[in-house]
Design a protein around this motif. Sequence first.
Motif, PDB file in Angstrom:
ATOM      1  N   ASN A   1       0.877  -1.174   0.000  1.00 47.86           N
ATOM      2  CA  ASN A   1       0.000   0.000   0.000  1.00 47.86           C
ATOM      3  C   ASN A   1       0.909   1.215   0.000  1.00 47.86           C
ATOM      4  OD1 ASN A   1      -1.963   1.936   0.268  1.00 47.86           O
ATOM      5  ND2 ASN A   1      -2.792   1.162   2.197  1.00 47.86           N
ATOM      6  N   GLU A   2       1.454   1.488  -1.176  1.00 49.17           N
ATOM      7  CA  GLU A   2       2.516   2.482  -1.314  1.00 49.17           C
ATOM      8  C   GLU A   2       2.134   3.864  -0.810  1.00 49.17           C
ATOM      9  OE1 GLU A   2       5.243   4.466  -4.894  1.00 49.17           O
ATOM     10  OE2 GLU A   2       3.980   2.707  -5.278  1.00 49.17           O
ATOM     11  N   TYR A   3       0.864   4.255  -0.994  1.00 43.65           N
ATOM     12  CA  TYR A   3       0.443   5.602  -0.627  1.00 43.65           C
ATOM     13  C   TYR A   3      -0.375   5.625   0.668  1.00 43.65           C
ATOM     14  CZ  TYR A   3       1.986   6.717  -5.336  1.00 43.65           C
ATOM     15  OH  TYR A   3       2.740   6.870  -6.477  1.00 43.65           O
ATOM     16  N   ASP A   4      -0.341   4.530   1.411  1.00 45.05           N
ATOM     17  CA  ASP A   4      -1.007   4.445   2.727  1.00 45.05           C
ATOM     18  C   ASP A   4      -2.482   4.845   2.661  1.00 45.05           C
ATOM     19  OD1 ASP A   4       1.329   3.613   4.050  1.00 45.05           O
ATOM     20  OD2 ASP A   4       2.030   5.682   4.191  1.00 45.05           O
ATOM     21  N   GLN A   5      -3.188   4.310   1.692  1.00 46.09           N
ATOM     22  CA  GLN A   5      -4.607   4.598   1.541  1.00 46.09           C
ATOM     23  C   GLN A   5      -5.436   3.568   2.314  1.00 46.09           C
ATOM     24  OE1 GLN A   5      -6.023   7.239  -0.038  1.00 46.09           O
ATOM     25  NE2 GLN A   5      -3.916   7.982  -0.303  1.00 46.09           N
ATOM     26  N   PRO A   6      -6.288   3.999   3.249  1.00 45.89           N
ATOM     27  CA  PRO A   6      -7.123   3.043   4.003  1.00 45.89           C
ATOM     28  C   PRO A   6      -7.975   2.160   3.094  1.00 45.89           C
ATOM     29  CG  PRO A   6      -7.188   5.194   5.040  1.00 45.89           C
ATOM     30  CD  PRO A   6      -6.464   5.381   3.745  1.00 45.89           C
ATOM     31  N   ILE A   7      -8.490   2.744   1.994  1.00 45.93           N
ATOM     32  CA  ILE A   7      -9.325   1.942   1.106  1.00 45.93           C
ATOM     33  C   ILE A   7      -8.518   0.833   0.446  1.00 45.93           C
ATOM     34  CG2 ILE A   7      -8.979   3.463  -0.897  1.00 45.93           C
ATOM     35  CD1 ILE A   7     -12.150   1.464   0.036  1.00 45.93           C
ATOM     36  N   VAL A   8      -7.242   1.067   0.185  1.00 42.13           N
ATOM     37  CA  VAL A   8      -6.392   0.036  -0.409  1.00 42.13           C
ATOM     38  C   VAL A   8      -6.129  -1.075   0.606  1.00 42.13           C
ATOM     39  CG1 VAL A   8      -4.114  -0.465  -1.407  1.00 42.13           C
ATOM     40  CG2 VAL A   8      -5.359   1.606  -2.077  1.00 42.13           C
ATOM     41  N   ASP A   9      -5.947  -0.707   1.878  1.00 45.71           N
ATOM     42  CA  ASP A   9      -5.826  -1.728   2.925  1.00 45.71           C
ATOM     43  C   ASP A   9      -7.074  -2.620   2.944  1.00 45.71           C
ATOM     44  OD1 ASP A   9      -3.307  -1.081   3.908  1.00 45.71           O
ATOM     45  OD2 ASP A   9      -4.098   0.403   5.314  1.00 45.71           O
ATOM     46  N   THR A  10      -8.236  -1.985   2.841  1.00 43.45           N
ATOM     47  CA  THR A  10      -9.495  -2.736   2.838  1.00 43.45           C
ATOM     48  C   THR A  10      -9.582  -3.653   1.632  1.00 43.45           C
ATOM     49  OG1 THR A  10     -10.669  -1.002   4.051  1.00 43.45           O
ATOM     50  CG2 THR A  10     -12.001  -2.518   2.754  1.00 43.45           C
ATOM     51  N   ILE A  11      -9.276  -3.119   0.452  1.00 44.95           N
ATOM     52  CA  ILE A  11      -9.339  -3.931  -0.767  1.00 44.95           C
ATOM     53  C   ILE A  11      -8.332  -5.069  -0.704  1.00 44.95           C
ATOM     54  CG2 ILE A  11      -8.957  -3.917  -3.265  1.00 44.95           C
ATOM     55  CD1 ILE A  11     -10.107  -1.081  -3.303  1.00 44.95           C
ATOM     56  N   ASN A  12      -7.127  -4.792  -0.191  1.00 42.90           N
ATOM     57  CA  ASN A  12      -6.129  -5.850  -0.046  1.00 42.90           C
ATOM     58  C   ASN A  12      -6.646  -7.004   0.811  1.00 42.90           C
ATOM     59  OD1 ASN A  12      -4.067  -4.820  -1.632  1.00 42.90           O
ATOM     60  ND2 ASN A  12      -3.065  -3.746   0.067  1.00 42.90           N
ATOM     61  N   GLU A  13      -7.291  -6.668   1.918  1.00 41.12           N
ATOM     62  CA  GLU A  13      -7.813  -7.711   2.792  1.00 41.12           C
ATOM     63  C   GLU A  13      -8.924  -8.501   2.108  1.00 41.12           C
ATOM     64  OE1 GLU A  13      -9.753  -8.006   7.292  1.00 41.12           O
ATOM     65  OE2 GLU A  13      -8.073  -6.645   6.888  1.00 41.12           O
ATOM     66  N   LEU A  14      -9.812  -7.796   1.411  1.00 36.81           N
ATOM     67  CA  LEU A  14     -10.872  -8.489   0.684  1.00 36.81           C
ATOM     68  C   LEU A  14     -10.302  -9.378  -0.414  1.00 36.81           C
ATOM     69  CD1 LEU A  14     -13.498  -5.605   0.344  1.00 36.81           C
ATOM     70  CD2 LEU A  14     -13.713  -7.669   1.741  1.00 36.81           C
ATOM     71  N   ILE A  15      -9.314  -8.876  -1.132  1.00 37.03           N
ATOM     72  CA  ILE A  15      -8.677  -9.657  -2.189  1.00 37.03           C
ATOM     73  C   ILE A  15      -8.086 -10.933  -1.621  1.00 37.03           C
ATOM     74  CG2 ILE A  15      -6.605  -9.709  -3.644  1.00 37.03           C
ATOM     75  CD1 ILE A  15      -7.239  -6.814  -4.422  1.00 37.03           C
ATOM     76  N   CYS A  16      -7.386 -10.808  -0.513  1.00 38.76           N
ATOM     77  CA  CYS A  16      -6.759 -11.969   0.113  1.00 38.76           C
ATOM     78  C   CYS A  16      -7.806 -12.992   0.536  1.00 38.76           C
ATOM     79  CB  CYS A  16      -5.929 -11.532   1.319  1.00 38.76           C
ATOM     80  SG  CYS A  16      -4.961 -12.862   2.076  1.00 38.76           S
ATOM     81  N   VAL A  17      -8.844 -12.537   1.219  1.00 34.56           N
ATOM     82  CA  VAL A  17      -9.859 -13.446   1.752  1.00 34.56           C
ATOM     83  C   VAL A  17     -10.664 -14.096   0.628  1.00 34.56           C
ATOM     84  CG1 VAL A  17     -11.950 -13.578   3.153  1.00 34.56           C
ATOM     85  CG2 VAL A  17      -9.994 -12.251   3.960  1.00 34.56           C
ATOM     86  N   LEU A  18     -11.061 -13.314  -0.389  1.00 35.60           N
ATOM     87  CA  LEU A  18     -11.824 -13.881  -1.494  1.00 35.60           C
ATOM     88  C   LEU A  18     -10.995 -14.882  -2.285  1.00 35.60           C
ATOM     89  CD1 LEU A  18     -13.842 -10.811  -2.854  1.00 35.60           C
ATOM     90  CD2 LEU A  18     -14.535 -12.530  -1.181  1.00 35.60           C
ATOM     91  N   ASN A  19      -9.724 -14.580  -2.464  1.00 39.87           N
ATOM     92  CA  ASN A  19      -8.845 -15.516  -3.176  1.00 39.87           C
ATOM     93  C   ASN A  19      -8.723 -16.841  -2.425  1.00 39.87           C
ATOM     94  OD1 ASN A  19      -6.922 -15.766  -5.511  1.00 39.87           O
ATOM     95  ND2 ASN A  19      -5.469 -16.143  -3.863  1.00 39.87           N
ATOM     96  N   GLU A  20      -8.583 -16.775  -1.105  1.00 43.92           N
ATOM     97  CA  GLU A  20      -8.517 -18.000  -0.306  1.00 43.92           C
ATOM     98  C   GLU A  20      -9.864 -18.727  -0.284  1.00 43.92           C
ATOM     99  OE1 GLU A  20      -5.552 -19.291   1.347  1.00 43.92           O
ATOM    100  OE2 GLU A  20      -4.982 -17.942  -0.288  1.00 43.92           O
ATOM    101  N   THR A  21     -10.955 -17.974  -0.380  1.00 43.59           N
ATOM    102  CA  THR A  21     -12.281 -18.589  -0.443  1.00 43.59           C
ATOM    103  C   THR A  21     -12.438 -19.395  -1.732  1.00 43.59           C
ATOM    104  OG1 THR A  21     -13.271 -16.827   0.890  1.00 43.59           O
ATOM    105  CG2 THR A  21     -14.760 -18.128  -0.470  1.00 43.59           C
ATOM    106  N   ILE A  22     -11.979 -18.822  -2.842  1.00 45.15           N
ATOM    107  CA  ILE A  22     -12.021 -19.535  -4.121  1.00 45.15           C
ATOM    108  C   ILE A  22     -11.199 -20.818  -4.039  1.00 45.15           C
ATOM    109  CG2 ILE A  22     -11.443 -19.402  -6.575  1.00 45.15           C
ATOM    110  CD1 ILE A  22     -11.828 -16.320  -6.291  1.00 45.15           C
ATOM    111  N   LYS A  23     -10.033 -20.750  -3.409  1.00 44.04           N
ATOM    112  CA  LYS A  23      -9.188 -21.937  -3.268  1.00 44.04           C
ATOM    113  C   LYS A  23      -9.879 -23.002  -2.425  1.00 44.04           C
ATOM    114  CE  LYS A  23      -4.823 -21.099  -2.298  1.00 44.04           C
ATOM    115  NZ  LYS A  23      -3.645 -20.430  -1.684  1.00 44.04           N
ATOM    116  N   LEU A  24     -10.569 -22.571  -1.363  1.00 47.32           N
ATOM    117  CA  LEU A  24     -11.292 -23.516  -0.512  1.00 47.32           C
ATOM    118  C   LEU A  24     -12.403 -24.197  -1.309  1.00 47.32           C
ATOM    119  CD1 LEU A  24     -11.879 -24.725   2.298  1.00 47.32           C
ATOM    120  CD2 LEU A  24     -13.312 -22.722   2.767  1.00 47.32           C
TER     121      LEU A  24
END
Length: 403
Positions: free
Chosen positions: A221-244
């Motif tokens: 999160n190069e520019y320390d944007q809270p929304i990017v932190d949120t999207i990063n977490e969603l991306i991680c969780v959804l990706n792991e959900t697809i794998k499950l």
Amino acid sequence: MNSHLFVFLLCLSGGYCISSTIENLDLDGLKLILRAEPTIKEWDAAMDQKIIYEHPDGRRTAINVRKTVYGFKQKLNNCSVEEFKWIHDIIKLAYQCTLTKYASITTWLIFQNLWKLKNNIYEAILYTKENTSDFNAETIFENETFKRRLVLLNNGNYYLDFDFKLDFKLNSDFLLYSPHEFDYKTKKDIYLFWADMLVKTLGSKIKYKIYADVFTTKFTNEYDQPIVDTINELICVLNETIKLCDKFILNKCVRHAGSFVRNFESLSGGVNGRFLSVLNKFDKIKTMGSKLELFKDFTKSIPGTLPVINPIMAPGCFVENLEFQTSGLKTVLPNPFNPTLVYGLNLHQRISEIQMKLVESIDNQPQDGCKIGMILFRDAGNSSDPQPSGSTSQQQHGESSNN
């Protein structure tokens, strides 16, 4: 459309399960279904499944569900208790495969949009930095140059051109409307699929853990944007959900070898439009050299990661349990893997939960008879109703807001 959150059905049997509509089906109920036109939701989609059935002795057999159920109907009056239990298991597994495939493909499409949105935010920030003299990362979402650039990047560049709102974490609130123009046939085909998902009242609840020390080394999160932190977490969780989901599909449903058609073609009878052509389009994109895969690899750390963290080949999030509901039916997928085998016992973990829901967007008119969907995200710590409010509904299509 009903705007209330789903009331998920309780599943008391443990393990992989579906709603009591199927779970508690007795012999008389089964006979009634097989003798008449089925009234159970998603019956045709379940009958279109090819499943991998494991016998009590450990043998595994590939089964054509429709053919098997039709054959059972011919001897319905003379079936034994053992045969009834067997066909009940076949039907139950067919429903599990149907719902898990719905969960996998819809989560993948949502993931693709979030992934594209994150990249577009970065590109819009970089463009603003290079083309304005008043660049300020802290107020970037108020910058008119940034907003115009993000709208331009967002328009027409998504696999699924739906709206979505992130009401996720108390410090983030993000709303995005898209223009929703049927500028080519594939987009209209996928609109038809998503319109059917609206009718099926799609919703999910994902329980997961975040290992922050690891997570921050996988997602920047190069520019320390809270929304990017949120999207990063969603991306991680959804990706792991697809794998499950995919682990279950590969073990119980179909060996797809990465083919979207082979994986999801059995859902074609459960939705309107040319869903198979959409799947073919995705497979064609893959053959053209794109990195379009069912899920991404987020296991590699960024340069400079501490030696104690660097060897951990995992994304920093772990999905413990998925509850997915569509058409009033629910499937539950618990993760049988022990995360301490990867993350150890000493890393700090944050336990959280995402609720994801599809509703009709109240701020977009139907296009060519298709209703427009909005994906709502909220976490367990946010008790507000995530339905778009009147104040946010005045946004212009394609605009985004970050409060």
